[in-house]
Design a protein around this motif. Structure first.
Motif, PDB file in Angstrom:
ATOM      1  N   ALA A  67       9.241  -7.538   0.473  1.00 56.27           N
ATOM      2  CA  ALA A  67       8.562  -7.643   1.769  1.00 56.27           C
ATOM      3  C   ALA A  67       8.083  -9.068   2.004  1.00 56.27           C
ATOM      4  O   ALA A  67       8.262  -9.622   3.110  1.00 56.27           O
ATOM      5  N   ARG A  68       7.480  -9.667   0.994  1.00 51.33           N
ATOM      6  CA  ARG A  68       7.007 -11.045   1.116  1.00 51.33           C
ATOM      7  C   ARG A  68       8.156 -12.006   1.446  1.00 51.33           C
ATOM      8  O   ARG A  68       8.045 -12.862   2.319  1.00 51.33           O
ATOM      9  N   ASP A  69       9.268 -11.838   0.751  1.00 51.37           N
ATOM     10  CA  ASP A  69      10.401 -12.755   0.939  1.00 51.37           C
ATOM     11  C   ASP A  69      11.139 -12.533   2.246  1.00 51.37           C
ATOM     12  O   ASP A  69      11.943 -13.381   2.660  1.00 51.37           O
ATOM     13  N   ASN A  70      10.879 -11.401   2.911  1.00 48.32           N
ATOM     14  CA  ASN A  70      11.490 -11.117   4.217  1.00 48.32           C
ATOM     15  C   ASN A  70      10.567 -11.456   5.382  1.00 48.32           C
ATOM     16  O   ASN A  70      10.841 -11.079   6.516  1.00 48.32           O
ATOM     17  N   THR A  71       9.465 -12.155   5.096  1.00 50.07           N
ATOM     18  CA  THR A  71       8.443 -12.420   6.102  1.00 50.07           C
ATOM     19  C   THR A  71       8.332 -13.916   6.373  1.00 50.07           C
ATOM     20  O   THR A  71       8.238 -14.714   5.437  1.00 50.07           O
ATOM     21  N   GLY A 126       0.811  -1.210   0.000  1.00 51.72           N
ATOM     22  CA  GLY A 126       0.000   0.000   0.000  1.00 51.72           C
ATOM     23  C   GLY A 126       0.842   1.256   0.000  1.00 51.72           C
ATOM     24  O   GLY A 126       0.541   2.228  -0.706  1.00 51.72           O
ATOM     25  N   ALA A 127       1.925   1.238   0.781  1.00 55.43           N
ATOM     26  CA  ALA A 127       2.810   2.403   0.819  1.00 55.43           C
ATOM     27  C   ALA A 127       3.526   2.609  -0.506  1.00 55.43           C
ATOM     28  O   ALA A 127       3.665   3.743  -0.984  1.00 55.43           O
ATOM     29  N   ALA A 128       3.978   1.523  -1.128  1.00 56.89           N
ATOM     30  CA  ALA A 128       4.669   1.624  -2.411  1.00 56.89           C
ATOM     31  C   ALA A 128       3.740   2.160  -3.493  1.00 56.89           C
ATOM     32  O   ALA A 128       4.143   2.971  -4.335  1.00 56.89           O
ATOM     33  N   LYS A 137      11.482   2.535   5.086  1.00 56.17           N
ATOM     34  CA  LYS A 137      10.887   3.772   4.572  1.00 56.17           C
ATOM     35  C   LYS A 137       9.394   3.580   4.290  1.00 56.17           C
ATOM     36  O   LYS A 137       8.556   4.421   4.669  1.00 56.17           O
ATOM     37  N   TYR A 138       9.061   2.475   3.652  1.00 56.32           N
ATOM     38  CA  TYR A 138       7.652   2.229   3.328  1.00 56.32           C
ATOM     39  C   TYR A 138       6.853   1.823   4.558  1.00 56.32           C
ATOM     40  O   TYR A 138       5.665   2.164   4.691  1.00 56.32           O
ATOM     41  N   TYR A 139       7.487   1.122   5.478  1.00 52.00           N
ATOM     42  CA  TYR A 139       6.788   0.742   6.703  1.00 52.00           C
ATOM     43  C   TYR A 139       6.435   1.971   7.534  1.00 52.00           C
ATOM     44  O   TYR A 139       5.381   2.025   8.187  1.00 52.00           O
ATOM     45  N   ASP A 140       7.284   2.980   7.504  1.00 50.74           N
ATOM     46  CA  ASP A 140       7.058   4.184   8.303  1.00 50.74           C
ATOM     47  C   ASP A 140       6.030   5.140   7.692  1.00 50.74           C
ATOM     48  O   ASP A 140       5.591   6.079   8.356  1.00 50.74           O
ATOM     49  N   MET A 141       5.667   4.925   6.449  1.00 50.63           N
ATOM     50  CA  MET A 141       4.663   5.796   5.837  1.00 50.63           C
ATOM     51  C   MET A 141       3.329   5.610   6.555  1.00 50.63           C
ATOM     52  O   MET A 141       2.957   4.490   6.909  1.00 50.63           O
ATOM     53  N   PRO A 142       2.590   6.686   6.796  1.00 52.91           N
ATOM     54  CA  PRO A 142       1.340   6.562   7.561  1.00 52.91           C
ATOM     55  C   PRO A 142       0.277   5.774   6.804  1.00 52.91           C
ATOM     56  O   PRO A 142       0.205   5.797   5.578  1.00 52.91           O
ATOM     57  N   CYS A 143      -0.527   5.087   7.554  1.00 53.16           N
ATOM     58  CA  CYS A 143      -1.682   4.395   6.980  1.00 53.16           C
ATOM     59  C   CYS A 143      -2.790   4.385   8.026  1.00 53.16           C
ATOM     60  O   CYS A 143      -2.531   4.518   9.232  1.00 53.16           O
ATOM     61  N   LYS A 186      11.701  -8.974   8.421  1.00 51.21           N
ATOM     62  CA  LYS A 186      13.041  -8.380   8.402  1.00 51.21           C
ATOM     63  C   LYS A 186      13.032  -7.095   7.584  1.00 51.21           C
ATOM     64  O   LYS A 186      12.573  -7.061   6.446  1.00 51.21           O
ATOM     65  N   LEU A 187      13.581  -6.044   8.167  1.00 51.88           N
ATOM     66  CA  LEU A 187      13.618  -4.730   7.515  1.00 51.88           C
ATOM     67  C   LEU A 187      14.997  -4.439   6.931  1.00 51.88           C
ATOM     68  O   LEU A 187      16.015  -4.902   7.442  1.00 51.88           O
ATOM     69  N   ASP A 188      15.017  -3.685   5.845  1.00 54.74           N
ATOM     70  CA  ASP A 188      16.225  -2.968   5.428  1.00 54.74           C
ATOM     71  C   ASP A 188      15.816  -1.504   5.293  1.00 54.74           C
ATOM     72  O   ASP A 188      14.676  -1.144   5.602  1.00 54.74           O
ATOM     73  N   GLU A 189      16.706  -0.642   4.862  1.00 52.96           N
ATOM     74  CA  GLU A 189      16.383   0.789   4.820  1.00 52.96           C
ATOM     75  C   GLU A 189      15.232   1.092   3.883  1.00 52.96           C
ATOM     76  O   GLU A 189      14.390   1.957   4.152  1.00 52.96           O
ATOM     77  N   GLU A 190      15.176   0.395   2.747  1.00 54.74           N
ATOM     78  CA  GLU A 190      14.085   0.650   1.807  1.00 54.74           C
ATOM     79  C   GLU A 190      12.753   0.220   2.399  1.00 54.74           C
ATOM     80  O   GLU A 190      11.776   0.986   2.368  1.00 54.74           O
ATOM     81  N   LEU A 191      12.681  -0.974   2.960  1.00 55.04           N
ATOM     82  CA  LEU A 191      11.424  -1.442   3.540  1.00 55.04           C
ATOM     83  C   LEU A 191      11.015  -0.599   4.740  1.00 55.04           C
ATOM     84  O   LEU A 191       9.827  -0.353   4.967  1.00 55.04           O
TER      85      LEU A 191
END
Length: 588
Positions: A180-184, A161-163, A317-323, A310-315
């Motif tokens: 995101a899917r592959d890091n879950t 959704g953020a992307a 960024k999108y995780y921190d976007m408001p929803c 698992k997060l990296d800097e790119e993920l």
């Protein structure tokens, strides 16, 4: 167990009506299908459509919102939405930038969303999909694409959704969402069963002190039935299985979700997280964010799952976007979706199309062209035969539910009966149709567009695929029917990839088609007798097989001894053909 419902057949429709009414500030229901549409969305972006079976609330309808999904296509309880629901829901929100579908990796969802994408592609709409397969218990790493999607859906939908709202092109949205899917990774356990509305027995039973380890979201059995252990012992076992499956290491950052399956309290979830946090600290893995909640449920099932993202800097960024949606919020907590942050909004305008209903429960009046055994099927006979079969399957709903409940989630009978009601309604408007193949095609399409689950695509193809593209005929005999079903079998196997021995409807259909071919030079009745006998033997053979597809797949050898529900339906359909041709129709 008493459910707070009116009529079991109307649970999803009435739930949807109440849900949309309660949150009308944010949502509108698609007028023709069970699609939840966000009222105001950012313009000029990839549309995100999620979906799956109802009964997992608040997932999926509850994850439509600002910075999340634009719409959700909702199926019946524990059954995927049908292709028409998916198509119509996505078409209502696409804006010329393409549509991304995110959904759990289940046979029925895969088939129906694939078909929905095909319909959209035929309209010139670009689509892509990301199937969530976070359940580490359901298949090994080398078969990761066979894994089920469970509570990890939450993180994948959040990032997707953020992307989309960030204005990325479809290809980039897919890349980020797949990352995101592959890091879950997720694993769950069940401590108490769920019960489908309108079904007297629970989906499964557990003995005193037993738990189901690796339980799926639809009530599918887990990979192991074992004895209850204290929360810390069980949590550590689950945590280690996730770590063994992932590449997490010291210094990594994760988001944690401890998800309840429906009847688990926050107290219990907090006790589980307490242990997870200690284990992560010991391994030097940092917790970036945590959720303790019932997001992906299975009615009133007891139990929980643990998800590590698992997060990296790119993920990040999108995780921190408001929803924001009524059940899930991150970042800026604003309940106002009247203005989507950072962009223009668009009001929903959906054109309603007339559709037939599913309230036809009375047996059809069956009229044959003559008494006695039929040598061929003219259009009127074909129509009446299909109506007779529909009534037969509807009457067998309790039996099919019982068969499916043994190793599935018990929804096969409900789905088949609902599809056959659509067939009856569709054929009721085709009294004057003179082309036999057009009747089979219409019946198959009615099933395909309405049933959801894997059964909708597969059983719709049983009628549709063989009849589609055939030269019009006013009557068909044994040879033509055999040829039609051979075409249908080939299409079903091409789409579903199942073969004899995989414990699917193909185990009954393949030998039935072989018997039809071998006896196609005989009378129609003789051919159908042979086909029915072969289908029945195929049903019996399914008891010997492990399941290679569907929700029974994860049971492995525990599925042996039970017959397949889809194969059972094939046998009943062919039996119905034979009974009609021989003029020995059962009273409904």
């Amino acid at each position: 167990m008493r459910k707070i419902i009116n009529n079991a057949e109307h649970v999803v429709d009435e739930m949807m009506e109440g849900y949309i009414s309660a949150y009308s500030r944010y949502y509108v229901k698609h007028p023709d299908v069970n699609g939840v549409i966000l009222k105001q969305r950012r313009k000029d972006k990839v549309a995100l459509v999620i979906g799956g079976g109802s009964g997992h609330e608040p997932m999926f309808s509850g994850f439509v919102g600002k910075g999340l999904a634009d719409a959700a296509a909702c199926g019946n309880i524990f059954a995927s939405p049908d292709p028409n629901t998916i198509y119509q829901t996505a078409k209502a929100v696409e804006q010329g930038k393409g549509v991304l579908f995110v959904y759990g990796c289940y046979a029925g969802d895969n088939l129906n969303f694939d078909m929905g994408e095909e319909f959209l592609n035929d309209d010139g709409i670009q689509t892509a999909h990301v199937r969530v397969w976070d359940d580490v218990a359901s298949a090994p790493q080398e078969r990761i694409e066979d894994r089920r999607g469970i509570a990890g859906d939450v993180f994948v939908v959040k990032i997707a959704g953020a992307a989309c709202d960030a204005g990325l092109e479809l290809e980039e949205v897919v890349r980020v969402t797949e990352k995101a899917r592959d890091n879950t990774r997720t694993i769950g356990v069940a401590t108490a069963p769920a019960q489908l509305p309108g079904v007297e027995q629970p989906i499964f039973t557990l003995g005193e002190g037993e738990i189901e380890y690796g339980m799926g979201l639809h009530g599918e059995r887990g990979v192991l039935r074992t004895t209850w252990e204290d929360a810390d012992v069980l949590t550590e076992k689950m945590y280690k299985q996730i770590l063994d499956d992932s590449d997490l290491k010291t210094g990594d950052e994760v988001c944690v979700l401890v998800n309840g399956l429906g009847s688990t309290t926050i107290t219990e979830l907090a006790i589980v997280f307490r242990k997870v946090k200690k284990l992560l600290d010991a391994d030097g893995i940092k917790v970036y964010d945590t959720d303790l909640n019932n997001y992906c449920t299975s009615q009133e099932m007891g139990g929980f799952s643990i998800t590590l993202f698992k997060l990296d800097e790119e993920l990040k960024k999108y995780y921190d976007m408001p929803c924001y949606c009524p059940y899930y919020a991150k970042g800026e907590l604003t309940g106002n979706t009247g203005e989507a942050a950072g962009g223009q909004t668009e009001d929903v305008q959906i054109k309603s199309e007339p559709e037939f209903d599913v309230n036809d429960v009375e047996a059809a009046e069956i009229v044959r062209s003559k008494a006695g055994i039929l040598e061929e099927l003219n259009a009127a006979d074909a129509r009446n035969m299909l109506l007779y079969i529909a009534d037969k399957i509807i009457a067998k709903k309790p039996y099919l539910t019982e068969v499916d409940s043994a190793i599935g989630d018990g929804d096969h009978g409900i789905g088949m009966a609902g599809g056959m009601q659509k067939v009856k309604k569709k054929l009721s408007h085709m009294e004057n149709e003179e082309n036999v193949y057009a009747l089979f095609e219409a019946a198959g399409k009615a099933m395909l567009l309405s049933m959801g689950g894997a059964s909708g695509v597969i059983f719709g193809s049983l009628y549709l695929a063989g009849a589609k593209g055939m030269e019009a005929k006013k009557a068909i005999g044994a040879e033509e029917l055999a040829h039609m079903e051979k075409k249908s079998l080939a299409a079903i196997q091409e789409r579903g990839k199942a073969k004899v021995g995989d414990k699917t409807m193909v185990d009954a259909l393949a030998p039935a088609v072989e018997a039809m071919e071998a006896n196609s030079e005989k009378s129609l009745a003789e051919m159908l007798r042979a086909a029915e006998a072969a289908a029945k033997a195929g049903v019996e053979n399914t008891k010997k097989y492990q399941a290679a597809f569907g929700r029974a797949k994860s049971l492995m050898e525990r599925a042996i001894g039970y017959q397949d529900a889809g194969a059972t339906s094939v046998w009943l359909i062919i039996q119905g053909m034979r009974e009609f041709v021989e003029d020995i129709c059962e009273e409904k």
